[in-house]
Design an enzyme around this catalytic site. Structure first.
Site, PDB file in Angstrom:
ATOM      1  N   GLY A  71       0.812  -1.210   0.000  1.00 10.10           N
ATOM      2  CA  GLY A  71       0.000   0.000   0.000  1.00 10.10           C
ATOM      3  C   GLY A  71       0.848   1.263   0.000  1.00 10.10           C
ATOM      4  O   GLY A  71       0.511   2.258  -0.645  1.00 10.10           O
ATOM      5  N   THR A  72       1.963   1.222   0.719  1.00 14.32           N
ATOM      6  CA  THR A  72       2.825   2.407   0.807  1.00 14.32           C
ATOM      7  C   THR A  72       3.354   2.776  -0.582  1.00 14.32           C
ATOM      8  O   THR A  72       3.312   3.946  -0.984  1.00 14.32           O
ATOM      9  CB  THR A  72       3.998   2.135   1.779  1.00 14.32           C
ATOM     10  OG1 THR A  72       3.444   1.909   3.077  1.00 14.32           O
ATOM     11  CG2 THR A  72       4.976   3.291   1.831  1.00 14.32           C
ATOM     12  N   ASN A 151      -7.753   4.183   8.893  1.00 13.09           N
ATOM     13  CA  ASN A 151      -7.194   2.993   9.526  1.00 13.09           C
ATOM     14  C   ASN A 151      -7.283   3.007  11.045  1.00 13.09           C
ATOM     15  O   ASN A 151      -7.270   1.964  11.677  1.00 13.09           O
ATOM     16  CB  ASN A 151      -5.732   2.807   9.097  1.00 13.09           C
ATOM     17  CG  ASN A 151      -4.941   4.086   9.159  1.00 13.09           C
ATOM     18  OD1 ASN A 151      -5.305   5.098   8.566  1.00 13.09           O
ATOM     19  ND2 ASN A 151      -3.856   4.064   9.895  1.00 13.09           N
ATOM     20  N   GLN A 179      -7.682  -0.089   3.714  1.00 13.23           N
ATOM     21  CA  GLN A 179      -8.464  -0.634   4.830  1.00 13.23           C
ATOM     22  C   GLN A 179      -9.855  -1.094   4.409  1.00 13.23           C
ATOM     23  O   GLN A 179     -10.557  -1.721   5.213  1.00 13.23           O
ATOM     24  CB  GLN A 179      -8.599   0.415   5.944  1.00 13.23           C
ATOM     25  CG  GLN A 179      -7.293   0.683   6.687  1.00 13.23           C
ATOM     26  CD  GLN A 179      -6.839  -0.489   7.547  1.00 13.23           C
ATOM     27  OE1 GLN A 179      -7.624  -1.367   7.909  1.00 13.23           O
ATOM     28  NE2 GLN A 179      -5.557  -0.506   7.890  1.00 13.23           N
ATOM     29  N   SER A 199      -3.610  -3.188  -0.609  1.00 14.25           N
ATOM     30  CA  SER A 199      -2.522  -3.922   0.044  1.00 14.25           C
ATOM     31  C   SER A 199      -3.019  -5.321   0.395  1.00 14.25           C
ATOM     32  O   SER A 199      -4.081  -5.464   1.015  1.00 14.25           O
ATOM     33  CB  SER A 199      -2.102  -3.178   1.308  1.00 14.25           C
ATOM     34  OG  SER A 199      -1.121  -3.914   1.986  1.00 14.25           O
ATOM     35  N   ALA A 200      -2.225  -6.349   0.025  1.00 21.13           N
ATOM     36  CA  ALA A 200      -2.686  -7.739   0.220  1.00 21.13           C
ATOM     37  C   ALA A 200      -2.757  -8.146   1.686  1.00 21.13           C
ATOM     38  O   ALA A 200      -3.640  -8.920   2.075  1.00 21.13           O
ATOM     39  CB  ALA A 200      -1.752  -8.683  -0.534  1.00 21.13           C
ATOM     40  N   HIS A 201      -1.846  -7.611   2.524  1.00 18.99           N
ATOM     41  CA  HIS A 201      -1.798  -8.142   3.901  1.00 18.99           C
ATOM     42  C   HIS A 201      -2.923  -7.635   4.795  1.00 18.99           C
ATOM     43  O   HIS A 201      -3.023  -8.006   5.956  1.00 18.99           O
ATOM     44  CB  HIS A 201      -0.418  -7.910   4.544  1.00 18.99           C
ATOM     45  CG  HIS A 201      -0.132  -6.527   5.026  1.00 18.99           C
ATOM     46  ND1 HIS A 201      -0.222  -6.168   6.351  1.00 18.99           N
ATOM     47  CD2 HIS A 201       0.264  -5.402   4.371  1.00 18.99           C
ATOM     48  CE1 HIS A 201       0.116  -4.895   6.492  1.00 18.99           C
ATOM     49  NE2 HIS A 201       0.411  -4.411   5.299  1.00 18.99           N
ATOM     50  N   THR A 237      11.483  -7.743 -11.432  1.00 15.92           N
ATOM     51  CA  THR A 237      10.897  -9.077 -11.590  1.00 15.92           C
ATOM     52  C   THR A 237       9.726  -9.235 -10.626  1.00 15.92           C
ATOM     53  O   THR A 237       9.846  -8.945  -9.432  1.00 15.92           O
ATOM     54  CB  THR A 237      11.972 -10.160 -11.322  1.00 15.92           C
ATOM     55  OG1 THR A 237      13.035  -9.950 -12.242  1.00 15.92           O
ATOM     56  CG2 THR A 237      11.402 -11.565 -11.484  1.00 15.92           C
ATOM     57  N   CYS A 325       1.715   1.780  12.572  1.00 15.59           N
ATOM     58  CA  CYS A 325       2.818   2.647  12.148  1.00 15.59           C
ATOM     59  C   CYS A 325       3.139   3.695  13.208  1.00 15.59           C
ATOM     60  O   CYS A 325       4.210   4.279  13.210  1.00 15.59           O
ATOM     61  CB  CYS A 325       2.436   3.362  10.848  1.00 15.59           C
ATOM     62  SG  CYS A 325       1.402   2.386   9.796  1.00 15.59           S
TER      63      CYS A 325
HETATM   64  N1  PLP Z   1      -2.816   3.022   3.877  1.00 16.45           N
HETATM   65  C1  PLP Z   1      -3.502   2.650   4.961  1.00 16.45           C
HETATM   66  C2  PLP Z   1      -4.825   3.280   5.237  1.00 16.45           C
HETATM   67  C3  PLP Z   1      -2.985   1.688   5.829  1.00 16.45           C
HETATM   68  O1  PLP Z   1      -3.684   1.332   6.904  1.00 16.45           O
HETATM   69  C4  PLP Z   1      -1.712   1.123   5.536  1.00 16.45           C
HETATM   70  C5  PLP Z   1      -1.106   0.145   6.459  1.00 16.45           C
HETATM   71  O2  PLP Z   1      -1.297   0.167   7.647  1.00 16.45           O
HETATM   72  C6  PLP Z   1      -1.049   1.526   4.372  1.00 16.45           C
HETATM   73  C7  PLP Z   1      -1.629   2.484   3.566  1.00 16.45           C
HETATM   74  C8  PLP Z   1       0.287   0.961   3.999  1.00 16.45           C
HETATM   75  O3  PLP Z   1       0.161  -0.323   3.438  1.00 16.45           O
HETATM   76  P1  PLP Z   1       1.404  -1.330   3.453  1.00 16.45           P
HETATM   77  O4  PLP Z   1       1.550  -1.815   4.856  1.00 16.45           O
HETATM   78  O5  PLP Z   1       1.008  -2.426   2.500  1.00 16.45           O
HETATM   79  O6  PLP Z   1       2.592  -0.585   2.971  1.00 16.45           O
END
Ligand code: PLP
Length: 386
Positions: A71-72, A151, A179, A199-201, A237, A325
């Site tokens: 996601g970042t 989040n 989210q 974001s997959a996780h 890759t 975070c």
């Molecule tokens: N955006 C939101 C709203 C999130 O909650 C998060 C992760 O906590 C991210 C972006 C970042 O995603 P990633 O952990 O896959 O880098």
């Protein structure tokens, strides 16, 4: 005693079916997707199939999905990529003051490079007023980026309305849907957005994999240059096993979505209601109705959230005080300050996020243990003040 994980918004366990799918691409189909032999072509097919599944989950075309490292990176790509591609048109970006650091800090960096950023304030529930966005647009505006749901406090934004305003003004709109995807209905067509981060996780897939949806025709400058993977959008890759896992997670999320929304909303409401009855001076943070089904965020007056988190940790109950975070940062959460909480109330906040494997029995145990822990910590704090 069984451990209770209530931090699904920080990261979800990987679904065993996803792990199964991924292991195939570590052990049997491990070729480089760019190789022309059968091993490579099988990896390529896995990526194509995953792209279809991720696209289907959000109502996009598969050609509109670019896989990233999470996601970042998707958020960085959206903001910097649009800023670079459209700098001849203008230098103004609109966002909110409760975005994830992967938006806010990118805006800060862009701000140092000659872009002008407007941070729209939110109300006491963490809601952006679409009229404020409309008023902030000027001829230099090239992008609006508003997260679909927050989040920390789970508030869901009136994104369709904001996207309508953007469209009318001829301004591109991006949303951070990290989210929301797999947790509520996310459809790029219905929302009317041009770019959307995933974001997959956060949806029972692996860490380190994500995607950016880029509507066909949107001009964006790549950030990572090399051999031109991902149709020239992002070289390197491909993480074929991770991407295959993301595809499987997206497929499962689609199957489970409606049931899980109902089930998790019921459990969340029960948790909020019971804790409100059993703990005095408790405040629900975020919107009471327009919130993610899995999110409970409360401030408990007279408590330090971290002390409560650590007490619950010893009982095998895993919660969070804000977003993962922010966990190592002692300054109060920017989101909670933005909705008007005092520093003390912000520091007393707890976030409990449920998920696919949360049971009613687990919630009952939290309801049984948490009020006693609060009473105990309040007594210690009171003694310390005497
Ligand atoms: N955006 C939101 C709203 C999130 O909650 C998060 C992760 O906590 C991210 C972006 C970042 O995603 P990633 O952990 O896959 O880098």
């Amino acid at each position: 005693m069984e451990n209770i994980y209530l931090d699904y918004a920080a990261s979800t366990p990987v679904d065993p079916l996803v792990v199964n799918e991924m292991s195939l691409y570590y052990h049997e189909i491990y070729g480089n997707p760019s190789s022309i032999h059968q091993q490579g072509q099988s990896s390529r097919e896995a990526i194509d199939e995953a792209r279809e599944k991720v696209a289907r989950l959000i109502g996009a075309k598969s050609t509109e999905i670019v896989f990233t490292s999470g996601g970042t990176e998707a958020n960085n790509f959206a903001l910097k990529g649009i800023a670079l591609a459209h700098k001849d048109k203008g230098n103004h970006i609109i966002t909110s003051n409760i975005e994830h650091p992967s938006i806010t800090n990118v805006c800060m960096i862009l701000g140092q490079s000659g872009y002008r950023i407007t941070f729209i304030p939110v109300d006491e529930y963490g809601m952006v007023n679409p009229d404020d966005v409309k008023k902030a647009i000027n001829p230099e505006t090239i992008l609006i980026s508003i997260m679909q749901a927050n989040n920390e406090i789970g508030t869901i934004q009136p994104l369709e309305e904001i996207a309508g305003i953007a469209r009318e003004a001829g301004v591109l709109i991006h949303t951070d849907a990290v989210q929301t995807t797999g947790h509520i209905d996310v459809d790029v067509g219905k929302l009317g957005v041009d770019l959307l981060s995933l974001s997959a996780h956060k949806l029972y897939g692996p860490k380190g994999v994500g995607a950016l949806y880029i509507r066909s025709g949107v001009n964006i400058t790549p950030l990572i240059h090399g051999s031109g993977h991902e149709d020239g959008h992002r070289s390197g890759t491909e993480n074929s096993a991770g991407i295959a896992g993301f595809g499987k997670a997206a497929e499962l999320a689609e199957e489970e979505l409606n049931n899980e929304i109902l089930r998790q909303t019921g459990l969340r409401n029960y948790l909020i209601q019971e804790l409100s009855h059993r703990i005095d001076n408790l405040k629900l943070n975020g919107h009471p109705g327009k919130r993610l089904p899995n999110n409970t965020n409360i401030s408990v007056e007279g408590i330090n959230g971290t002390d409560l988190l650590l007490s619950l940790d010893t009982e095998g109950i895993y919660i969070s005080t804000g977003s993962a975070c922010m966990a190592e940062n002692s300054t109060p959460s920017q989101v909670l300050t933005a909705i008007g909480l005092s520093p003390a109330m912000a520091r007393s906040a707890l976030r409990m996020t449920i998920g696919r494997w949360t049971t009613r029995e687990q919630i009952d145990r939290v309801i049984e243990i948490l009020p006693g822990t609060v009473t105990h910590l309040r007594a210690i704090t009171h003694e310390g003040q005497q």
